[in-house]
Design a protein around this motif. Structure first.
Motif, PDB file in Angstrom:
ATOM      1  N   GLN A  10       0.958  -1.487   0.011  1.00  0.00           N
ATOM      2  CA  GLN A  10       0.098  -0.090   0.018  1.00  0.00           C
ATOM      3  C   GLN A  10       0.453   1.853   0.011  1.00  0.00           C
ATOM      4  N   LYS A  65     -10.619   2.083  -3.566  1.00  0.00           N
ATOM      5  CA  LYS A  65     -10.530   0.768  -3.210  1.00  0.00           C
ATOM      6  C   LYS A  65     -12.263   0.711  -2.454  1.00  0.00           C
ATOM      7  N   SER A  92     -14.850  -1.966  -5.082  1.00  0.00           N
ATOM      8  CA  SER A  92     -15.704  -3.058  -4.027  1.00  0.00           C
ATOM      9  C   SER A  92     -16.261  -3.348  -3.479  1.00  0.00           C
ATOM     10  N   SER A 107     -12.113  -8.013  -1.508  1.00  0.00           N
ATOM     11  CA  SER A 107     -10.858  -7.402  -0.624  1.00  0.00           C
ATOM     12  C   SER A 107      -9.583  -7.552  -1.253  1.00  0.00           C
ATOM     13  N   VAL A 116      -8.917  -6.295  -4.852  1.00  0.00           N
ATOM     14  CA  VAL A 116      -9.473  -4.639  -4.804  1.00  0.00           C
ATOM     15  C   VAL A 116      -7.631  -3.835  -4.884  1.00  0.00           C
ATOM     16  N   ASN A 117      -6.970  -4.827  -3.559  1.00  0.00           N
ATOM     17  CA  ASN A 117      -6.269  -4.262  -2.596  1.00  0.00           C
ATOM     18  C   ASN A 117      -4.972  -4.551  -4.143  1.00  0.00           C
ATOM     19  N   ILE A 152      -5.685  -1.822  -7.543  1.00  0.00           N
ATOM     20  CA  ILE A 152      -5.403  -0.528  -7.343  1.00  0.00           C
ATOM     21  C   ILE A 152      -4.099  -0.330  -6.487  1.00  0.00           C
TER      22      ILE A 152
END
Length: 680
Positions: free
Chosen positions: A276, A343, A347, A393, A396-397, A400
């Protein structure tokens, strides 16, 4: 979590997550804080979870000063090794305070001082270290001086908001207890801020600090590991309940299993923090160029009623216009907010699709959990009642973090395809080009090459993956992960093996030049080969399309494709276009469309040559024959390309003229062109 679970302080997980962010900040300015001493001032004490754990994560921390609600600790010339040991002793001491610190370890002139004192007498060493020209200060004055020190790291691990923007009033901050010690962000001289505590800096303060060159994220980014650990714990316990019910696990075995997985859970959580913060670094580098995309994304969220820029302290239209004029993008704290919105938005969109149910994403589910659980019972994991949520989850992580904040929203607008189709196309690209292996190789360069060189590699892979995703969306292919991966993957691998043999001399020389530049910059030769091959292969995906419709070997098609690109000047035009600076989003879109037109013309010309040629097919013979029949037109095109290459600087209008001439050449094969891609 219940009585049996993961003790965040014992794990030190919140501090460790924030430390991943701090390490990245330092790495990007060329410092390894696990190997070299650095100066630090902190807020908190060693009995605290985030402060205490954080101040033990590097033996090279030179803690010059710290304060909490009781004491002010000063050490003007600390010995990193000796003070680390003493901090560790305090951390292990129940209910310790700075008053328990062994002053025999503190450098001359240092000490521990009570915050309730009317004034604190300052030694000559303290005055010299902190640039103070008075022999005493009130505690609140001293704290303000400490917060404004030119140190490497300002580490927040205690409760309270200590930094605001100059434009904010103390009453707006909402922390009256610290009004007397709070400073403005523009007064900070620390290089980096680690915000392990919640709201140590106001969002406006973060932005003000970032605009002045300070390096920080937001508290939501820095201390997210604690929340992530709790999420993993809950989902693990739900899975274990299913395993107990199915008889795979006994109730009495559950506590021991949870304990044995502590390190694995920590590794999974810190991996999330690593990726991240990497995503923010990539977005920050691209921010000035991508400001228009970020503006479009914000406005789209506003139209959908999902974002209020004022509430999130994002720039209004006037401020954005000023940023554009100054060629400055969003700051890292602002990008952190948009990252969260991207995110959440993705989602929500995926939740209404069947994508989370795709069997090809089962690996995402299992990778979320410690390996011990997969080995214990894969079927029980797949029956997890929150399977869809977990898969969403993870997906998506991945999307992105790897591809950027506006990746999905921009492709939606330009391709007209659904969110699920875009994500599937990306996952096909990730599998076909084995991007995980490339990313891991780049990550392995942490601390071994310059951060700028490493980030450029990540961005090169991102650009290639974006182009490949666009290709799949425009190809008319069904966005089916398993089928397309199985169909296209082997063809790409085959083309990759033959790549050097099928490239003509000029293209081979260009690839070697690109490779040499990477290796000269410290990139291992094997990784340089992967990146250069990826860039070439993505630019030649039409070869795969041609192979599946023409009945000629992929090697012969590739020879013809690359030779035709060189003979027609398309390769040269692409090189020219890469060096033209687009000054507006419209120009950038025009360049993208122009590159698509060039690729489309080349594909159709190559397809026409193949269909019109005798069998057995030979690329060189076929191209020579085609060129001989169109001598005058090709000479005219060649003169145009040469003139464009000589221009200083070339512009979009010149490239459009060349593209028009190529369209004329393509028209000679209208009767034999392969099926155009969707949208063309």
């Amino acid at each position: 979590g219940g009585s049996v679970g993961y003790d965040h302080k014992a794990m030190g997980i919140t501090a460790k997550g924030a430390w991943e962010a701090v390490k990245r900040h330092f790495r990007e300015i060329g410092t390894d804080i696990q190997a070299a001493d650095f100066t630090c001032i902190g807020v908190g004490d060693m009995s605290g979870d985030v402060f205490g754990n954080g101040m033990l994560l590097s033996r090279h921390t030179r803690l010059l000063a710290a304060f909490d609600h009781r004491h002010i600790f000063l050490d003007p010339d600390p010995d990193a090794a000796a003070t680390w040991k003493e901090r560790k002793r305090l951390f292990d001491l129940p209910r310790s305070s700075w008053a328990d610190f062994n002053l025999g370890v503190v450098s001359p002139g240092g000490g521990v001082f009570d915050r309730t004192a009317k004034s604190i007498r300052l030694s000559a060493q303290v005055q010299a270290r902190f640039g103070i020209d008075r022999d005493s200060l009130a505690p609140q004055e001293l704290i303000q001086v400490l917060l404004r020190q030119p140190v490497d790291l300002l580490w927040f691990g205690g409760i309270g908001t200590y930094v605001k923007a100059a434009s904010e009033r103390h009453a707006e901050v909402g922390d009256k207890a610290n009004d007397a010690v709070r400073v403005d962000a523009r007064q900070l001289r620390a290089t980096i801020i680690g915000e392990g505590a919640n709201l140590a800096v106001t969002q406006r303060g973060r932005i003000e600090y970032a605009l002045r060159g300070g390096r920080l994220n937001t508290d939501a980014i820095d201390n997210s590991a604690g929340v992530d650990t709790s999420d993993h714990e809950v989902n693990i316990k739900i899975a274990l309940a299913g395993m107990i019910e199915s008889g795979v696990l006994k109730e009495a075995e559950r506590p021991a299993l949870l304990a044995t997985m502590t390190d694995a859970v920590e590794a999974l959580v810190l991996r999330d923090n690593y990726l991240q913060t990497l995503a923010l670094s990539l977005s920050e580098v691209e921010a000035p160029v991508h400001l228009d995309r970020h503006i479009r994304f914000m406005r789209a969220l506003e139209r959908a009623g999902k974002l209020d820029r004022a509430v999130e302290f994002l720039p209004d239209d006037e401020a954005l216009a000023q940023r554009q004029a100054a060629k400055r993008g969003l700051t890292r704290p602002e990008l952190a907010v948009l990252l969260a919105y991207a995110k959440n938005d993705l989602s929500e969109a995926l939740d209404d699709t069947d994508l989370p149910d795709d069997p090809m994403l089962d690996g995402d589910l299992t990778r979320y959990f410690p390996e011990a659980m997969t080995k214990l019972s894969q079927p029980d994991l797949e029956r997890h009642r929150l399977r869809r949520d977990i898969v969403t989850s993870v997906v998506v992580n991945d999307v992105i973090n790897r591809m950027g904040i506006t990746f999905v929203s921009e492709l939606q607008v330009r391709s007209g395809r659904s969110v699920a189709d875009i994500v599937r196309a990306y996952r096909i690209v990730r599998a076909v080009f084995d991007l995980d292996r490339v990313w891991q190789a780049i990550e392995a360069l942490d601390g071994k090459v310059t951060a700028a060189g490493q980030i450029e590699l990540f961005l090169a892979v991102r650009r290639a993956a974006l182009d490949a995703t666009r290709w799949f969306l425009a190809s008319g292919r069904a966005p089916e992960i398993a089928g397309q991966t199985a169909e296209v993957g082997p063809l790409v691998k085959s083309l990759s093996r033959d790549l050097k043999a099928v490239l003509p001399p000029a293209a081979r020389s260009a690839s070697e030049s690109r490779r040499f530049g990477l290796v000269h910059g410290g990139i291992p030769s094997g990784l340089a080969d992967q990146v250069v091959a990826l860039e070439t292969l993505v630019g030649a995906l039409d070869i795969v399309q041609l192979e599946q419709s023409q009945g000629v070997t992929i090697a012969e098609i590739a020879k013809l494709y690359f030779a035709a690109a060189e003979r027609l000047g398309i390769a040269r035009l692409r090189g020219v276009a890469a060096h033209i600076a687009a000054t507006s989003p419209w120009q950038r879109q025009a360049f993208t469309d122009l590159m698509d037109d060039l690729a489309s013309a080349l594909r159709d010309i190559v397809g026409g040559i193949i269909r019109a040629s005798a069998r057995p097919f030979k690329a060189t013979t076929a191209l020579d024959g085609w060129v001989a029949e169109r001598g005058e037109r090709l000479r005219s095109l060649g003169e145009t390309v040469a003139e464009i290459a000589r221009a200083a600087p070339p512009d979009l209008a010149m490239l459009m003229v060349a593209a028009r001439q190529l369209q004329t050449l393509r028209a000679t094969h209208e009767s034999v062109m392969i099926e155009p891609r969707a949208g063309e």
